[in-house]
Scaffold this motif. Structure first.
Motif, PDB file in Angstrom:
ATOM      1  N   SER A   1       0.825  -1.210   0.000  1.00 55.16           N
ATOM      2  CA  SER A   1       0.000   0.000   0.000  1.00 55.16           C
ATOM      3  C   SER A   1       0.856   1.254   0.000  1.00 55.16           C
ATOM      4  CB  SER A   1      -0.921   0.010   1.230  1.00 55.16           C
ATOM      5  OG  SER A   1      -1.523   1.269   1.398  1.00 55.16           O
ATOM      6  N   LEU A   2       0.668   2.105  -0.996  1.00 59.86           N
ATOM      7  CA  LEU A   2       1.376   3.381  -1.018  1.00 59.86           C
ATOM      8  C   LEU A   2       0.889   4.293   0.097  1.00 59.86           C
ATOM      9  CD1 LEU A   2       1.615   4.216  -4.835  1.00 59.86           C
ATOM     10  CD2 LEU A   2       3.226   2.978  -3.378  1.00 59.86           C
ATOM     11  N   ASN A   3      -0.332   4.082   0.561  1.00 62.50           N
ATOM     12  CA  ASN A   3      -0.852   4.886   1.671  1.00 62.50           C
ATOM     13  C   ASN A   3      -0.150   4.539   2.976  1.00 62.50           C
ATOM     14  OD1 ASN A   3      -3.074   6.261   0.166  1.00 62.50           O
ATOM     15  ND2 ASN A   3      -3.721   4.153  -0.128  1.00 62.50           N
ATOM     16  N   VAL A   4       0.234   3.281   3.137  1.00 60.10           N
ATOM     17  CA  VAL A   4       1.043   2.879   4.288  1.00 60.10           C
ATOM     18  C   VAL A   4       2.457   3.436   4.144  1.00 60.10           C
ATOM     19  CG1 VAL A   4       2.100   0.913   5.483  1.00 60.10           C
ATOM     20  CG2 VAL A   4      -0.317   0.823   4.816  1.00 60.10           C
TER      21      VAL A   4
ATOM     22  N   LEU B   1       6.428  -4.002  -1.366  1.00 59.21           N
ATOM     23  CA  LEU B   1       6.293  -5.021  -2.404  1.00 59.21           C
ATOM     24  C   LEU B   1       6.070  -4.320  -3.743  1.00 59.21           C
ATOM     25  CD1 LEU B   1       3.884  -7.449  -0.511  1.00 59.21           C
ATOM     26  CD2 LEU B   1       6.349  -7.725  -0.826  1.00 59.21           C
ATOM     27  N   GLY B   2       6.823  -4.674  -4.749  1.00 58.44           N
ATOM     28  CA  GLY B   2       6.611  -4.078  -6.067  1.00 58.44           C
ATOM     29  C   GLY B   2       5.349  -4.609  -6.720  1.00 58.44           C
TER      30      GLY B   2
ATOM     31  N   GLY C   1      -4.248   2.990  -4.443  1.00 65.80           N
ATOM     32  CA  GLY C   1      -2.870   3.124  -3.995  1.00 65.80           C
ATOM     33  C   GLY C   1      -2.261   1.792  -3.623  1.00 65.80           C
ATOM     34  N   SER C   2      -2.730   0.699  -4.275  1.00 63.90           N
ATOM     35  CA  SER C   2      -2.273  -0.641  -3.930  1.00 63.90           C
ATOM     36  C   SER C   2      -1.478  -1.265  -5.072  1.00 63.90           C
ATOM     37  CB  SER C   2      -3.471  -1.540  -3.603  1.00 63.90           C
ATOM     38  OG  SER C   2      -4.344  -1.620  -4.725  1.00 63.90           O
ATOM     39  N   LEU C   3      -0.540  -2.145  -4.704  1.00 65.35           N
ATOM     40  CA  LEU C   3       0.285  -2.861  -5.664  1.00 65.35           C
ATOM     41  C   LEU C   3      -0.095  -4.326  -5.663  1.00 65.35           C
ATOM     42  CD1 LEU C   3       3.652  -1.227  -4.599  1.00 65.35           C
ATOM     43  CD2 LEU C   3       2.384  -0.720  -6.690  1.00 65.35           C
TER      44      LEU C   3
END
Length: 266
Positions: free
Chosen positions: A125-128, A143-144, A152-154
């Motif tokens: 999570s980019l928010n994390v 994690l990529g 905002g998730s990968l």
């Protein structure tokens, strides 16, 4: 009340309140939650409003107002309550996984502002990431993978491959729906695959679920309830629901619980 009347009332309330909940609309319109959910889905497709987890909000055209952003303003007090309880399941020096849900992001904020230190956070999570990117006391492993910008998730094959050699003491997961029969469910297949794999790489598995998630079912199954070590919720979750999970051996903890916090595995 027919469908057109319901749609008109839903749009009226969205215009007046900005954000509405399915549970509240169901009571006010004397209609099942599933019917209201379908109404919101139809109105969303017609671009009359924006559906969000557990409700709907006023449709804003700019990309700055994503559905994730809209969800962050729902049940904020309850999510903070859940996050505070979740801190009890983390020890200094632990490696933890935090997924992409809004309740989990509240936990990230609580960790960084708490005395906890030397935590290694694994996340998709980019928010994390935003919470820990300048941290001087905790470390971060991102994690990529492919980005779903709205959340905002990968996720995707690269994310799954990167998990292969990573394990954690505690994994914290969110959900879109939770029931004893259907288990933990979510809306997006690729993100579910990430959660599934991280569940298998977590010694302890903790679900963060506010009261609106119980007895709800999303499209994709993440796991059976029996795979969890504990569910953390808020004090609005009815006692009869908590007791059903307790009966099958899954502790459900909230700030009103009379039972002690569960002990997790080392």
């Amino acid at each position: 009340m027919d469908m057109l009347e319901r749609h008109a009332e839903i749009l009226k309330q969205v215009k007046e309140k900005g954000t509405v909940k399915i549970s509240e609309l169901s009571k006010e319109l004397n209609t099942s939650r599933e019917t209201i959910r379908k109404d919101i889905y139809i109105l969303d497709k017609k671009q009359k409003l924006s559906s969000i987890r557990g409700g709907a909000t006023f449709l804003k055209k700019g990309i700055e107002e994503t559905r994730y952003g809209q969800r962050t303003v729902l049940d904020v007090i309850e999510k903070k309550e859940i996050a505070k309880l979740a801190l009890n399941y983390i020890k200094d020096g632990n490696t933890i996984f935090l997924d992409y849900g809004t309740s989990v992001v509240e936990l990230a904020k609580a960790i960084e502002s708490s005395p906890l230190h030397d935590i290694t956070v694994i996340t998709n999570s980019l928010n994390v990431v935003d919470i820990f990117r300048y941290s001087t006391k905790n470390s971060l492993i991102l994690l990529g993978g492919g980005l779903r910008s709205e959340e905002g998730s990968l996720s995707g094959p690269l994310t799954l491959t990167n998990i292969d050699n990573l394990y954690c003491n505690v994994g914290f997961f969110g959900c879109s729906g939770l029931s004893i029969q259907s288990g933990i469910t979510n809306h997006y297949f690729s993100e579910v695959e990430v959660s599934k794999k991280m569940l298998s790489h977590s010694i302890n598995k903790v679900l963060l679920a506010d009261h609106d998630k119980f007895n709800q079912i999303a499209l994709y199954k993440t796991a059976d309830v029996s795979e969890l070590d504990v569910i953390i919720t808020d004090k609005k979750t009815p006692l009869d629901i908590i007791n059903k999970y307790k009966h099958i051996g899954i502790p459900v903890i909230n700030s009103s619980s009379k039972i002690k916090l569960s002990t997790l595995k080392d």
